[in-house]
Design a protein around this motif. Structure first.
Motif, PDB file in Angstrom:
ATOM      1  N   GLU A 163       0.812  -1.215   0.000  1.00 25.29           N
ATOM      2  CA  GLU A 163       0.000   0.000   0.000  1.00 25.29           C
ATOM      3  C   GLU A 163       0.844   1.262   0.000  1.00 25.29           C
ATOM      4  O   GLU A 163       1.755   1.422   0.809  1.00 25.29           O
ATOM      5  CB  GLU A 163      -0.914   0.011   1.227  1.00 25.29           C
ATOM      6  N   TYR A 173       8.718   0.124  -3.411  1.00 22.17           N
ATOM      7  CA  TYR A 173       8.079  -0.935  -4.184  1.00 22.17           C
ATOM      8  C   TYR A 173       9.101  -1.985  -4.613  1.00 22.17           C
ATOM      9  O   TYR A 173      10.208  -1.667  -5.027  1.00 22.17           O
ATOM     10  CB  TYR A 173       7.418  -0.329  -5.425  1.00 22.17           C
ATOM     11  N   LEU A 179       0.137  -7.301  -5.388  1.00 20.03           N
ATOM     12  CA  LEU A 179      -0.804  -6.235  -5.727  1.00 20.03           C
ATOM     13  C   LEU A 179      -0.289  -4.926  -5.136  1.00 20.03           C
ATOM     14  O   LEU A 179       0.427  -4.936  -4.116  1.00 20.03           O
ATOM     15  CB  LEU A 179      -2.205  -6.507  -5.159  1.00 20.03           C
ATOM     16  N   VAL A 180      -0.672  -3.819  -5.751  1.00 25.37           N
ATOM     17  CA  VAL A 180      -0.336  -2.502  -5.206  1.00 25.37           C
ATOM     18  C   VAL A 180      -1.628  -1.750  -4.931  1.00 25.37           C
ATOM     19  O   VAL A 180      -2.474  -1.601  -5.829  1.00 25.37           O
ATOM     20  CB  VAL A 180       0.547  -1.685  -6.162  1.00 25.37           C
ATOM     21  N   GLY A 181      -1.794  -1.303  -3.684  1.00 26.97           N
ATOM     22  CA  GLY A 181      -2.970  -0.532  -3.317  1.00 26.97           C
ATOM     23  C   GLY A 181      -2.631   0.936  -3.182  1.00 26.97           C
ATOM     24  O   GLY A 181      -1.549   1.292  -2.692  1.00 26.97           O
ATOM     25  N   VAL A 182      -3.533   1.781  -3.619  1.00 29.70           N
ATOM     26  CA  VAL A 182      -3.404   3.223  -3.392  1.00 29.70           C
ATOM     27  C   VAL A 182      -4.464   3.614  -2.373  1.00 29.70           C
ATOM     28  O   VAL A 182      -5.669   3.500  -2.637  1.00 29.70           O
ATOM     29  CB  VAL A 182      -3.609   4.029  -4.687  1.00 29.70           C
ATOM     30  N   SER A 197      -6.552   7.917  -6.048  1.00 35.04           N
ATOM     31  CA  SER A 197      -6.133   6.686  -6.728  1.00 35.04           C
ATOM     32  C   SER A 197      -5.927   6.913  -8.212  1.00 35.04           C
ATOM     33  O   SER A 197      -4.957   6.434  -8.805  1.00 35.04           O
ATOM     34  CB  SER A 197      -7.189   5.582  -6.536  1.00 35.04           C
ATOM     35  N   ALA A 201      -2.372   6.401 -10.077  1.00 33.01           N
ATOM     36  CA  ALA A 201      -2.336   5.239 -10.981  1.00 33.01           C
ATOM     37  C   ALA A 201      -1.373   5.447 -12.134  1.00 33.01           C
ATOM     38  O   ALA A 201      -0.731   4.502 -12.615  1.00 33.01           O
ATOM     39  CB  ALA A 201      -3.725   4.942 -11.510  1.00 33.01           C
ATOM     40  N   LEU A 204       2.116   4.176 -11.387  1.00 29.42           N
ATOM     41  CA  LEU A 204       2.330   2.776 -11.035  1.00 29.42           C
ATOM     42  C   LEU A 204       2.817   1.979 -12.240  1.00 29.42           C
ATOM     43  O   LEU A 204       2.491   2.305 -13.383  1.00 29.42           O
ATOM     44  CB  LEU A 204       1.026   2.165 -10.524  1.00 29.42           C
ATOM     45  N   SER A 206       2.820  -0.512 -15.157  1.00 29.77           N
ATOM     46  CA  SER A 206       1.637  -0.839 -15.953  1.00 29.77           C
ATOM     47  C   SER A 206       1.146  -2.266 -15.743  1.00 29.77           C
ATOM     48  O   SER A 206      -0.043  -2.555 -15.946  1.00 29.77           O
ATOM     49  CB  SER A 206       1.933  -0.618 -17.442  1.00 29.77           C
ATOM     50  N   LYS A 210      -3.787  -3.395  -9.571  1.00 27.12           N
ATOM     51  CA  LYS A 210      -3.984  -2.185  -8.769  1.00 27.12           C
ATOM     52  C   LYS A 210      -5.267  -2.262  -7.961  1.00 27.12           C
ATOM     53  O   LYS A 210      -6.304  -2.707  -8.452  1.00 27.12           O
ATOM     54  CB  LYS A 210      -4.013  -0.950  -9.678  1.00 27.12           C
ATOM     55  N   PHE A 230      -7.622  -0.021 -12.548  1.00 26.46           N
ATOM     56  CA  PHE A 230      -7.743  -0.705 -11.258  1.00 26.46           C
ATOM     57  C   PHE A 230      -8.589  -1.971 -11.385  1.00 26.46           C
ATOM     58  O   PHE A 230      -9.578  -2.001 -12.119  1.00 26.46           O
ATOM     59  CB  PHE A 230      -8.364   0.230 -10.213  1.00 26.46           C
TER      60      PHE A 230
END
Length: 257
Positions: A163, A173, A179-182, A197, A201, A204, A206, A210, A230
């Motif tokens: 996150e 990162y 997974l990557v959370g915003v 978000s 995005a 992040l 590609s 997300k 996302f």
């Protein structure tokens, strides 16, 4: 002056230290249950909603203090959730590891242990109590810790939701995360910007899965974020402030909430 996140992390480190002294540093993992992929569940789901169970928060106070996991989580599953997030922090969110175990006993969905992870101990607890994934918060960890905890989580069959709150935190990162959370909520002030978000995005990688977290109140917002790339949408308070969170999720999906 310490912000809210600093206070939570300091308390969490005290809790972990106390548990290590009282119970020993090793957590016994007796389950051989095969974990369920949170990543795949989101990619394969028509909604991508990670429905969250929590009773209170530092920003909102009491939300649903008497909520029962064995009622809410199965209702979430029946209503169309792709996965569930279970708050296990007691002091600030009114949760417990027993909530995670109870959720596991009443649902086949992938379960995310939502907590402030600062130790391998908490990751082992997550596996022992029925989680399929853990949350690693960039603002609470060093790059070295993110790498170590990700490797350890994978060794236990758990996935990692990493996150961030802004693009600068991407310096922590590692491509091994699942997974990557915003988080649309700033954990230092608890101010929420539901459009954050979409802005982040663009920064992040590609190819990552997300997840947008916090502050989402309509399927229109979900679809807008889906168009921005996302796949997952972690939503809690929008459902938990209702008497019947599962029914609130159902109405959210059909646009009548």
């Amino acid at each position: 002056m310490a912000n809210i996140l600093d206070k939570i992390i300091a308390n969490k480190r005290r809790e972990v230290e106390a548990a290590d002294k009282l119970l020993g540093p090793e957590v016994a993992i007796t389950t051989d249950r095969e974990t369920v992929s949170l990543r795949n569940a989101l990619l394969d789901s028509p909604t991508g909603i990670i429905a969250e169970f929590k009773r209170r928060s530092p920003s909102k106070g009491e939300i649903h203090p008497l909520a029962l996991v064995n009622e809410v989580v199965p209702a979430y599953e029946d209503a169309g959730a792709s996965a569930c997030s279970i708050l296990t922090d007691t002091v600030y969110f009114g949760g417990a590891l027993t909530d995670l175990a109870n959720a596991r006993a009443h649902s086949s969905l992938p379960l995310l242990r939502k907590d402030f992870i600062v130790s391998r101990r908490q990751i082992a607890e997550a596996r022992a109590f029925g989680a399929d994934a853990v949350l690693l918060i960039a603002a609470a960890l060093t790059l070295r810790e993110v790498k170590d905890f990700t490797t350890y989580a994978h060794s236990l069959g758990l996935e990692v939701l990493f996150e961030i709150h802004n693009a600068t935190e991407l310096d922590k990162y590692v491509p091994e995360v699942d997974l990557v959370g915003v988080n649309n909520r700033d954990l230092t002030t608890f101010h929420t910007d539901p459009l954050l978000s979409e802005k982040v995005a663009k920064e992040l990688p590609s190819d990552v899965v997300k997840v947008a977290e916090s502050g989402l109140t309509s399927m229109a917002e979900v679809e807008q974020l889906r168009a921005s790339g996302f796949s997952g949408f972690l939503i809690g308070e929008t459902f938990m402030r209702h008497d019947h969170p599962g029914e609130a999720l159902r109405r959210f999906i059909d646009g009548t909430l």
